[in-house]
Design a protein around this motif. Structure first.
Motif, PDB file in Angstrom:
ATOM      1  N   ASP A  55      19.893  62.062 -50.784  1.00  0.00           N
ATOM      2  CA  ASP A  55      20.597  61.933 -49.511  1.00  0.00           C
ATOM      3  C   ASP A  55      20.281  63.052 -48.522  1.00  0.00           C
ATOM      4  O   ASP A  55      20.745  63.022 -47.390  1.00  0.00           O
ATOM      5  CB  ASP A  55      22.107  61.882 -49.751  1.00  0.00           C
ATOM      6  CG  ASP A  55      22.543  60.572 -50.400  1.00  0.00           C
ATOM      7  OD1 ASP A  55      21.763  59.609 -50.371  1.00  0.00           O
ATOM      8  OD2 ASP A  55      23.664  60.521 -50.944  1.00  0.00           O
ATOM      9  N   SER A  90      13.721  60.590 -43.462  1.00  0.00           N
ATOM     10  CA  SER A  90      13.240  59.233 -43.724  1.00  0.00           C
ATOM     11  C   SER A  90      11.732  59.155 -43.924  1.00  0.00           C
ATOM     12  O   SER A  90      11.240  58.311 -44.677  1.00  0.00           O
ATOM     13  CB  SER A  90      13.644  58.313 -42.575  1.00  0.00           C
ATOM     14  OG  SER A  90      15.042  58.291 -42.414  1.00  0.00           O
ATOM     15  N   TYR A 129      19.879  57.833 -45.913  1.00  0.00           N
ATOM     16  CA  TYR A 129      21.300  57.939 -45.591  1.00  0.00           C
ATOM     17  C   TYR A 129      21.555  59.116 -44.656  1.00  0.00           C
ATOM     18  O   TYR A 129      22.385  59.029 -43.748  1.00  0.00           O
ATOM     19  CB  TYR A 129      22.103  58.103 -46.878  1.00  0.00           C
ATOM     20  CG  TYR A 129      23.597  58.141 -46.673  1.00  0.00           C
ATOM     21  CD1 TYR A 129      24.245  57.184 -45.898  1.00  0.00           C
ATOM     22  CD2 TYR A 129      24.375  59.141 -47.263  1.00  0.00           C
ATOM     23  CE1 TYR A 129      25.615  57.205 -45.704  1.00  0.00           C
ATOM     24  CE2 TYR A 129      25.753  59.172 -47.075  1.00  0.00           C
ATOM     25  CZ  TYR A 129      26.364  58.205 -46.304  1.00  0.00           C
ATOM     26  OH  TYR A 129      27.726  58.235 -46.115  1.00  0.00           O
ATOM     27  N   SER A 165      20.508  57.886 -41.200  1.00  0.00           N
ATOM     28  CA  SER A 165      21.392  56.790 -40.784  1.00  0.00           C
ATOM     29  C   SER A 165      22.752  57.314 -40.351  1.00  0.00           C
ATOM     30  O   SER A 165      23.320  56.876 -39.348  1.00  0.00           O
ATOM     31  CB  SER A 165      21.574  55.790 -41.937  1.00  0.00           C
ATOM     32  OG  SER A 165      20.367  55.163 -42.254  1.00  0.00           O
ATOM     33  N   LEU A 166      23.265  58.260 -41.115  1.00  0.00           N
ATOM     34  CA  LEU A 166      24.594  58.797 -40.832  1.00  0.00           C
ATOM     35  C   LEU A 166      24.624  59.545 -39.504  1.00  0.00           C
ATOM     36  O   LEU A 166      25.619  59.507 -38.774  1.00  0.00           O
ATOM     37  CB  LEU A 166      25.021  59.725 -41.971  1.00  0.00           C
ATOM     38  CG  LEU A 166      26.510  60.024 -42.125  1.00  0.00           C
ATOM     39  CD1 LEU A 166      27.303  58.746 -42.334  1.00  0.00           C
ATOM     40  CD2 LEU A 166      26.747  60.971 -43.300  1.00  0.00           C
ATOM     41  N   TYR A 171      24.068  56.637 -36.782  1.00  0.00           N
ATOM     42  CA  TYR A 171      25.168  55.666 -36.799  1.00  0.00           C
ATOM     43  C   TYR A 171      26.240  56.189 -37.751  1.00  0.00           C
ATOM     44  O   TYR A 171      26.191  55.952 -38.959  1.00  0.00           O
ATOM     45  CB  TYR A 171      24.651  54.303 -37.254  1.00  0.00           C
ATOM     46  CG  TYR A 171      25.690  53.202 -37.219  1.00  0.00           C
ATOM     47  CD1 TYR A 171      26.259  52.792 -36.008  1.00  0.00           C
ATOM     48  CD2 TYR A 171      26.092  52.566 -38.389  1.00  0.00           C
ATOM     49  CE1 TYR A 171      27.201  51.782 -35.976  1.00  0.00           C
ATOM     50  CE2 TYR A 171      27.040  51.547 -38.358  1.00  0.00           C
ATOM     51  CZ  TYR A 171      27.591  51.154 -37.154  1.00  0.00           C
ATOM     52  OH  TYR A 171      28.526  50.150 -37.120  1.00  0.00           O
ATOM     53  N   SER A 174      29.013  55.445 -38.777  1.00  0.00           N
ATOM     54  CA  SER A 174      29.734  54.525 -39.667  1.00  0.00           C
ATOM     55  C   SER A 174      28.865  54.014 -40.815  1.00  0.00           C
ATOM     56  O   SER A 174      29.277  53.106 -41.546  1.00  0.00           O
ATOM     57  CB  SER A 174      30.268  53.332 -38.870  1.00  0.00           C
ATOM     58  OG  SER A 174      31.206  53.743 -37.895  1.00  0.00           O
ATOM     59  N   SER A 175      27.684  54.583 -40.973  1.00  0.00           N
ATOM     60  CA  SER A 175      26.785  54.154 -42.046  1.00  0.00           C
ATOM     61  C   SER A 175      27.420  54.364 -43.414  1.00  0.00           C
ATOM     62  O   SER A 175      28.227  55.274 -43.611  1.00  0.00           O
ATOM     63  CB  SER A 175      25.471  54.940 -41.992  1.00  0.00           C
ATOM     64  OG  SER A 175      24.757  54.666 -40.819  1.00  0.00           O
ATOM     65  N   CYS A 176      27.025  53.523 -44.353  1.00  0.00           N
ATOM     66  CA  CYS A 176      27.460  53.719 -45.741  1.00  0.00           C
ATOM     67  C   CYS A 176      26.217  53.808 -46.628  1.00  0.00           C
ATOM     68  O   CYS A 176      25.182  53.211 -46.335  1.00  0.00           O
ATOM     69  CB  CYS A 176      28.378  52.585 -46.199  1.00  0.00           C
ATOM     70  SG  CYS A 176      27.627  50.954 -46.133  1.00  0.00           S
ATOM     71  N   SER A 177      26.333  54.552 -47.691  1.00  0.00           N
ATOM     72  CA  SER A 177      25.211  54.743 -48.607  1.00  0.00           C
ATOM     73  C   SER A 177      24.973  53.478 -49.438  1.00  0.00           C
ATOM     74  O   SER A 177      25.919  52.838 -49.901  1.00  0.00           O
ATOM     75  CB  SER A 177      25.491  55.924 -49.544  1.00  0.00           C
ATOM     76  OG  SER A 177      24.469  56.023 -50.525  1.00  0.00           O
ATOM     77  N   TYR A 224      25.388  51.437 -29.668  1.00  0.00           N
ATOM     78  CA  TYR A 224      25.831  51.557 -31.058  1.00  0.00           C
ATOM     79  C   TYR A 224      25.369  52.866 -31.708  1.00  0.00           C
ATOM     80  O   TYR A 224      25.877  53.247 -32.760  1.00  0.00           O
ATOM     81  CB  TYR A 224      25.332  50.370 -31.881  1.00  0.00           C
ATOM     82  CG  TYR A 224      25.984  49.076 -31.491  1.00  0.00           C
ATOM     83  CD1 TYR A 224      27.160  48.653 -32.091  1.00  0.00           C
ATOM     84  CD2 TYR A 224      25.441  48.278 -30.481  1.00  0.00           C
ATOM     85  CE1 TYR A 224      27.773  47.465 -31.730  1.00  0.00           C
ATOM     86  CE2 TYR A 224      26.046  47.086 -30.100  1.00  0.00           C
ATOM     87  CZ  TYR A 224      27.212  46.691 -30.730  1.00  0.00           C
ATOM     88  OH  TYR A 224      27.818  45.512 -30.355  1.00  0.00           O
ATOM     89  N   TRP A 225      24.386  53.534 -31.114  1.00  0.00           N
ATOM     90  CA  TRP A 225      23.844  54.748 -31.715  1.00  0.00           C
ATOM     91  C   TRP A 225      24.441  56.003 -31.083  1.00  0.00           C
ATOM     92  O   TRP A 225      24.891  55.985 -29.936  1.00  0.00           O
ATOM     93  CB  TRP A 225      22.326  54.807 -31.550  1.00  0.00           C
ATOM     94  CG  TRP A 225      21.552  53.566 -31.828  1.00  0.00           C
ATOM     95  CD1 TRP A 225      20.531  53.048 -31.093  1.00  0.00           C
ATOM     96  CD2 TRP A 225      21.696  52.666 -32.950  1.00  0.00           C
ATOM     97  NE1 TRP A 225      20.038  51.901 -31.649  1.00  0.00           N
ATOM     98  CE2 TRP A 225      20.733  51.635 -32.800  1.00  0.00           C
ATOM     99  CE3 TRP A 225      22.547  52.633 -34.049  1.00  0.00           C
ATOM    100  CZ2 TRP A 225      20.604  50.592 -33.706  1.00  0.00           C
ATOM    101  CZ3 TRP A 225      22.421  51.597 -34.957  1.00  0.00           C
ATOM    102  CH2 TRP A 225      21.459  50.593 -34.791  1.00  0.00           C
TER     103      TRP A 225
END
Length: 241
Positions: free
Chosen positions: A27, A31, A53, A56-57, A60, A62-65, A191-192
């Motif tokens: 984590d 990327s 992750y 992404s976090l 965004y 609200s990202s989830c792993s 959204y970002w």
């Protein structure tokens, strides 16, 4: 049908079986890092790509792993060989949802019904009972043996000489030549986290020109974020909300 491992998958899978347990280190990776494939869960190696992750976090919040999901799917298949693992995951996840899903979406768009011969229950049952020796040569890693033989016997068509056919396009060229357009579209997506996204794009664009795997992956990630942003920005159903 059975899908043998390619060269890269044969390299990564042994490492993945052990290193994927270190979720904390996984984590923390960028990327585009060349270490990412080594830390993916085994079931995640077959067509599952995208932002880590960590990234992404940031982009965004609200990202989830997805780690626990892919770890669980891998554990369920811990006794599978590499070929069995890939065949199961690749057919039911990657091909169905990343590739054939595009066909289904297009069929819906033109108000049609996509019919796939191999999705027929009787055909599926038949091939489910075919002995392995008719499906895969484990020495040459040649698959679909029964279909290759049928093509040769019935149509005098040597699929080995033709080779695997497909099409591709220069997505890296699109990313390089349309930098301003991509920045405008992506940064205009509500959204970002715009600050973090800008930092991510700047970091990835530094790698795009590299003649290496890192350059290819960076371009692919930019292109994917761009396509998602396009969809979010212009989808009529989302805009209507």
């Amino acid at each position: 049908m059975l899908s043998p491992l390619d060269r890269r998958q044969r390299l990564f899978l042994p490492f993945s079986r052990g290193l994927s347990n270190f979720s904390g280190f996984r984590d923390s990776l960028n990327s585009e890092s060349t270490l990412v494939p080594f830390f993916r869960a085994p079931a995640e190696l077959f067509g599952m790509t995208g932002l880590t992750y960590k990234d992404s976090l940031r982009v965004y919040p609200s990202s989830c792993s997805v780690y626990q999901y892919w770890k669980s799917e891998s554990d369920k298949r811990s006794s599978y060989s590499g070929t069995e693992l890939k065949s199961d995951i690749y057919a039911t996840r990657s091909i169905s949802e990343r590739m054939i899903r595009k066909l289904y979406n297009f069929a819906d768009y033109v108000e049609s019904n996509a019919i796939l011969p191999f999705a027929d229950s009787e055909v599926a049952k038949y091939f489910g009972k075919v002995p392995k020796r008719y499906l895969l040569n484990e020495k040459t890693l040649e698959n679909k043996l029964i279909l290759r033989k049928l093509l040769m016997d019935k149509m005098d068509l040597d699929s080995n000489k033709i080779g695997k056919m497909g099409w591709s396009f220069d997505s890296r060229g699109i990313v390089l030549k349309n930098k301003e357009i991509i920045y405008a579209e992506v940064c205009n997506c509500k959204y970002w986290d715009s600050v973090e996204l800008n930092l991510l794009l700047n970091r990835l664009y530094k790698n795009v020109g590299l003649n290496s795997r890192k350059g290819i992956v960076s371009a692919s990630l930019i292109y994917r974020v761009y396509l998602i942003s396009l969809w979010l920005n212009h989808n009529k159903y989302i805009r209507a909300q």
